[in-house]
Design a protein around this motif. Structure first.
Motif, mmCIF file in Angstrom:
data_model
loop_
_atom_site.group_PDB
_atom_site.id
_atom_site.type_symbol
_atom_site.label_atom_id
_atom_site.label_comp_id
_atom_site.label_asym_id
_atom_site.label_seq_id
_atom_site.Cartn_x
_atom_site.Cartn_y
_atom_site.Cartn_z
ATOM 1 N N LYS A 39 -4.728 -4.740 -3.020
ATOM 2 C CA LYS A 39 -3.430 -5.134 -2.471
ATOM 3 C C LYS A 39 -2.515 -3.916 -2.315
ATOM 4 C CE LYS A 39 0.396 -8.259 -3.469
ATOM 5 N NZ LYS A 39 0.956 -9.201 -4.447
ATOM 6 N N MET A 40 -2.536 -3.024 -3.305
ATOM 7 C CA MET A 40 -1.708 -1.810 -3.231
ATOM 8 C C MET A 40 -2.202 -0.859 -2.146
ATOM 9 S SD MET A 40 -0.721 -0.822 -7.097
ATOM 10 C CE MET A 40 -1.421 -1.935 -8.281
ATOM 11 N N LYS A 97 -3.649 -1.790 0.644
ATOM 12 C CA LYS A 97 -3.200 -2.392 1.902
ATOM 13 C C LYS A 97 -1.717 -2.088 2.140
ATOM 14 C CE LYS A 97 -6.769 -5.317 2.867
ATOM 15 N NZ LYS A 97 -7.736 -4.858 3.768
ATOM 16 N N HIS A 98 -0.916 -2.151 1.080
ATOM 17 C CA HIS A 98 0.505 -1.830 1.214
ATOM 18 C C HIS A 98 0.694 -0.354 1.590
ATOM 19 C CE1 HIS A 98 4.794 -2.120 0.623
ATOM 20 N NE2 HIS A 98 4.743 -1.062 -0.174
ATOM 21 N N TYR A 146 0.043 0.075 5.189
ATOM 22 C CA TYR A 146 1.191 -0.421 5.944
ATOM 23 C C TYR A 146 2.301 0.636 5.984
ATOM 24 C CZ TYR A 146 5.389 -3.098 6.993
ATOM 25 O OH TYR A 146 6.575 -3.530 7.540
ATOM 26 N N VAL A 147 2.565 1.253 4.838
ATOM 27 C CA VAL A 147 3.585 2.299 4.773
ATOM 28 C C VAL A 147 3.198 3.467 5.670
ATOM 29 C CG1 VAL A 147 4.644 4.009 3.240
ATOM 30 C CG2 VAL A 147 4.405 1.643 2.492
ATOM 31 N N GLU A 176 3.981 2.601 9.203
ATOM 32 C CA GLU A 176 5.423 2.611 9.430
ATOM 33 C C GLU A 176 5.948 4.043 9.591
ATOM 34 O OE1 GLU A 176 7.798 0.124 9.819
ATOM 35 O OE2 GLU A 176 6.011 -1.101 10.097
#
Length: 80
Positions: free
Chosen positions: A50-51, A53-54, A57-58, A61
């Motif tokens: 999960k981390m 994937k985050h 995402y960052v 961005e």
């Protein structure tokens, strides 16, 4: 690739992206290091995934912000 390898690759990629950070590379590097060290004791594979994937995402961005900056600069230069 193992999760450890993916985390290291993500860290290196984010570190590279931070070279053009507006507040400076040192500011970005320190914040990135704190974020990764804060989660160094997590051992649950699902939580690590999960981390990761985050983090991806960052990364996207940050890339989008740099593209927007580039677009605005080009638009400003060639606008009539």
């Amino acid at each position: 690739m193992s999760q450890k390898g993916r985390v290291i690759d993500l860290y290196k990629t984010l570190l590279h992206l931070g070279k053009d950070w507006p507040k400076g590379y040192d500011f970005f590097r320190d914040r990135l290091k704190k974020a990764f060290l804060k989660n160094k004791d997590v051992s649950d594979p699902e939580q690590i995934e999960k981390m990761i994937k985050h983090g991806e995402y960052v990364k996207k961005e940050i890339e989008a912000l740099y593209m927007l900056k580039k677009y605005r600069t080009l638009k400003r230069r060639y606008e009539l």
